[in-house]
Design an enzyme around this catalytic site. Structure first.
Site, PDB file in Angstrom:
ATOM      1  N   SER A  34       0.863  -1.176   0.000  1.00 52.78           N
ATOM      2  CA  SER A  34       0.000   0.000   0.000  1.00 52.78           C
ATOM      3  C   SER A  34       0.902   1.230   0.000  1.00 52.78           C
ATOM      4  CB  SER A  34      -0.951  -0.030   1.199  1.00 52.78           C
ATOM      5  OG  SER A  34      -1.858   1.056   1.148  1.00 52.78           O
ATOM      6  N   HIS A  61      -2.993  -0.889  -3.172  1.00 51.81           N
ATOM      7  CA  HIS A  61      -4.165  -0.022  -3.011  1.00 51.81           C
ATOM      8  C   HIS A  61      -4.032   1.144  -3.983  1.00 51.81           C
ATOM      9  CE1 HIS A  61      -4.754  -1.513   1.403  1.00 51.81           C
ATOM     10  NE2 HIS A  61      -4.991  -2.424   0.491  1.00 51.81           N
ATOM     11  N   ASP A 153      -4.443  -5.041   5.871  1.00 53.51           N
ATOM     12  CA  ASP A 153      -4.787  -5.824   4.689  1.00 53.51           C
ATOM     13  C   ASP A 153      -3.643  -6.782   4.363  1.00 53.51           C
ATOM     14  OD1 ASP A 153      -6.167  -6.750   2.529  1.00 53.51           O
ATOM     15  OD2 ASP A 153      -5.789  -5.007   1.250  1.00 53.51           O
TER      16      ASP A 153
END
Length: 859
Positions: A34, A61, A153
């Site tokens: 991310s 992301h 995540d």
């Protein structure tokens, strides 16, 4: 819920996904990142060796409203082709693939499947989703790595990969620009290797090579090595793995062998002896649990629709129910049961008061600690409805969700081993799901009657989809339409539990093979002695100096009972009412070295005060040398009740006075106990008020926390876009430098004007014609003093803008110089006219030569 461990308390949480046949499928390395993930991804790809045989999938992301530049940026650092994935695109080795923004990614056989996002913005977890799909597709050949990023995540996805037997990696947190994602995975004990991104490619290649070169050992050598391995585990962790199915054990051991690149079980045992820390890692491997809320929804639907309402209806005046969840792992199963009970109370709204006290136990201390905190990642949003999530959870400060206090306070978490520790008793619900399948049939046949013993009549036994009560049909009856929920039946005394777990200090490790039927060819004398010990010796307990139980012989259920609350195996806590005071005095005298101390004919009474049974107690300190030094052996034997005697009045005044003093002392003790109970209730009430105030403050903070999470998600996407744009800016800086040097090297004065004839840029040579300084940018060209005899320059520039036809003139300067002035339209890369370019080429020498030639011709 469940865990795969050497003891019953740790297996039930394993829910390994059904792995497809992976022959012929390209092995895939999944990379999740991310914010701050671009640099480590580039470091990893740069270090990938040629023809590695893997496909590399990058899941980051990304802002769904922004065109992704990640494939273009990654192509600059690797020779492998880089593609943005399209639905149906084949998976090819030695290729790099990038997930499309705002989508989830899965597989359809040998091709990719691009799926709609499974959550709204801020609640979308594409890394978890892809890693779980990767675990299903590649099984033990899957590789997943987590790099820099905010949030958690990837953690649940790594759990799925590890449960399937694959390799899991995480970036060293110190090297990550944002470390929450790798820290979350490492903190959950789901990472096999923690390394720098540039080192991971070589580690993955070595892991794959060792995976292909592990050779099957000879059966005898393997059994001996496995026995030694079990002994090492037993010595360091106290866990005995001999009651587990051999296939279950070998699958987990082989996974650690691949990580350590050991070619045989014997080599791995040598490695274990030299590295005690690996024993702990292997123990964790066997304890691994993949668990979630409300697994098998049909079972929970039946529990809330039928079983629990029937339980409430059977107690119309209210009740305090008790439940036990062995092998609870990180607590999801226990919290699911508490939530289900609260949902039923909310739906039924009974007039009477009902409570449920849940005892959740496990062998893994780390899992119990996480369960106590009640903190879970954002992935639980997919496991329950938004309404349930809102009612029973609140957003956590650092992301994820925390169980509300009122739910958390109904559960007591404790370390306990269902195989070797006494069970909780007088239960209304026993939830033991997907646990028995990992045990040998012999141990299963011992535990099912034990569960019967622990439950009340008509109590509920919840088993997993693969578990059954076996042949004990007279102990449990399946509930109609309930799946794996059973009701306890009354049974003959010959069918109830004859196995009662006892904790011992040393346990011999049995052979590594599955349980074998008992043989009658053993030593006759030994078998006879065992029968005599079993039938004719009293129940006995071995205690240390503090009263902690070290060993239990025989059946002690009539004298001892596990206390409610946190698991406590102290004799003073487990002794039944009426024995505690006598036991305390007996053990005190024995520890003082008074030899064998006996109490004969001690009468136990029921709640009404009637004689229940008589006991003979003895306490004897063990010899001062050897392993039993400092311990006390306590025996408990039933004795006939003494005949009732007519109480005669005594005329001894001293005896009467002593009786009165004893009665007065008992009254005072009772009064003190009542005061202490009142104080406890007041403290508890004050604590509840403080908790209520705290919950109100937390509720007031929920909206801000939710907004914070959404802003954090947006910030991650913006950070990724910023990293891509920064890379573009760096490229433009290089191009700009090249352009500037090119223009200066031509020695041509050039001025760039916009549509309003304002100065946009100029070269250094232009300063010889116009009096320009850097601050003149964006000023009209007409404001700048120049040496040209060309007042029509601005008019010609406007005409060029109108007609798009360039103009060229030879113009003299005030100091006698000459320039060729060329005015051309300025075209952008999109072929849009956005100003003019004016160039000045010095032709003074040409003009002078031309003048000389003319004068020579005239002469």
């Amino acid at each position: 819920m469940t865990k795969q461990t050497a003891h019953a308390s740790a297996v039930a949480a394993i829910d390994v996904p059904k792995v497809r046949h992976t022959h012929g499928l390209v092995p895939v390395v999944g990379i999740g990142a991310s914010a701050g993930g671009l640099d480590p991804i580039c470091e990893f790809l740069v270090s990938v060796p040629p023809a590695s045989g893997f496909a590399y999938v990058v899941v980051q992301h990304l802002d769904p409203t922004h065109k992704a530049m990640l494939p273009e940026l990654l192509q600059r650092v690797t020779r492998m082709p880089v593609h943005e994935i399209e639905d149906g695109m084949p998976v090819e080795a030695d290729h790099v693939y990038v997930i499309p923004p705002g989508r989830d990614l899965g597989f359809d056989g040998a091709n990719f499947a691009v799926l709609p996002a499974s959550g709204a913005r801020g609640h979308h977890f594409p890394i978890d989703s892809f890693f779980q799909a990767l675990a299903v597709r590649n099984g033990e050949h899957a590789v997943a790595a987590v790099f820099s990023g905010m949030g958690a995540d990837g953690t649940r996805g790594l759990a799925a990969v590890r449960a399937a037997g694959g390799l899991t990696l995480a970036q060293q947190p110190a090297s990550a620009r944002f470390d929450p994602m790798p820290l979350s995975a490492i903190g959950a004990d789901l990472v096999d290797i923690v390394a720098l991104p540039g080192e991971m490619a070589a580690l993955v290649t070595s892991w794959r090579s060792s995976q292909e070169s592990i050779l099957p050992a000879q059966a005898a050598a393997q059994r001996d090595a496995l026995r030694q391995l079990f002994q090492l585990l037993l010595k360091q962790t106290g866990a005995n793995f001999s009651d587990y199915k051999l296939s279950t054990m070998l699958r987990r051991i082989e996974r650690r062998m691949k990580v350590r690149q050991c070619l045989s079980l014997a080599d791995y045992v040598v490695f274990l002896r030299a590295n005690p820390a690996e024993i702990e890692l292997l123990f964790k491997e066997l304890l691994i649990g993949v668990t979630n809320f409300f697994r098998d929804p049909k079972v929970w639907d039946y529990l809330m629709a039928s079983a629990l309402p029937q339980l409430l209806a059977a107690h119309p005046d209210g009740a305090n129910f008790k439940a036990w969840v062995p092998a609870c792992s990180t607590g999801e199963e226990a919290y699911s049961l508490a939530i289900a009970f609260n949902e039923v109370l909310e739906r039924v709204r009974p007039a009477a008061r009902y409570t449920l006290q849940i005892f959740a136990t496990d062998l893994d201390d780390d899992a119990i600690e996480r369960a106590r905190h009640g903190l879970f990642g954002n992935g639980i949003e997919a496991e329950m409805s938004p309404e349930v999530l809102q009612r029973y959870f609140m957003p956590a400060e650092k992301g994820g969700f925390r169980v509300r206090k009122d739910v958390r306070n109904t559960i007591i978490f404790a370390r306990q081993n269902v195989i070797s520790d006494p069970p909780f008793t007088k239960l209304d619900i026993l939830c033991c799901r997907n646990l028995l399948i990992y045990f040998t049939s012999k141990l299963q046949e011992q535990l099912i009657p034990l569960f019967h013993y622990a439950l009340k009549p008509d109590g509920l036994l919840m088993l997993g989809s693969a578990d059954t009560p076996g042949n004990f049909h007279e102990l449990f009856a399946p509930a109609t339409g309930a799946g794996r929920i059973y009701r306890r039946l009354d049974a003959s005394v010959h069918r109830v539990a004859n196995y009662f777990p006892t904790r011992v200090n040393t346990v011999s490790v049995s052979t590594a093979s599955e349980a074998q039927p008992s043989s009658m060819n053993g030593n006759l004398q030994s078998q006879l002695e065992q029968q005599l010990l079993k039938k004719h010796t009293p129940a006995a307990v071995l205690l240390n100096a503090h009263g902690d139980i070290l060993y239990i012989h025989g059946r002690t259920g009539a004298y001892l009972e596990p206390a409610a609350g946190k698991a406590n195996w102290n004799i003073h806590a487990m002794a039944r009412e009426g024995l505690r005071h006598e036991l305390a005095d007996l053990l005190k005298r024995a520890t003082l070295g008074e030899g064998l101390i006996a109490v004969r004919g001690l009468v136990q009474r029921d709640d009404a005060g009637k004689p229940l049974q008589a006991l003979d107690l003895t306490a004897e300190p063990m010899p001062g040398e050897g392993p039993l030094a400092g311990t006390v052996m306590l025996t408990l034997a039933s004795a006939p009740l003494p005949p009732a005697k007519r109480r005669s009045r005594t005329s001894n005044p001293q005896l009467l006075e002593l009786e009165q003093q004893l009665a007065q002392a008992r009254l005072e003790i009772q009064a003190v106990r009542a005061e202490m109970q009142t104080s406890r209730e007041e403290l508890k009430s004050a604590n509840e008020e403080l908790q209520s105030t705290n919950e109100e403050l937390q509720s007031a903070n929920e909206e801000l926390t939710t907004s914070k999470e959404e802003m954090q998600s947006l910030n991650e996407e913006l950070y990724t876009v910023n990293a891509e744009l920064q890379s573009k800016v760096d490229d433009l800086s290089v191009v700009n430098g090249d352009m500037k040097n090119l223009l200066n090297s031509t020695d041509v004065a050039t001025i760039f004007l916009d549509g309003e004839l304002r100065i946009r840029r100029f070269t250094d040579q232009s300063k010889q014609i116009y009096k320009l300084i850097p601050g003149d940018v964006n000023r009209p060209l007409s404001d700048i003093v120049n040496d040209l005899q060309y007042p029509e320059l601005e008019d010609d520039a406007r005409e060029v803008l109108r007609t798009l036809v360039f103009r060229e003139r030879q113009i003299a300067t005030n100091n006698g110089g000459w320039y060729t002035v060329r005015i051309m339209p300025y075209r952008t890369v999109d072929n849009v006219i956005d100003g003019v370019v004016v160039t000045f080429i010095n032709i003074t020498e040409s003009k002078q030569l031309e003048a000389q030639l003319r004068s020579m011709q005239k002469g």
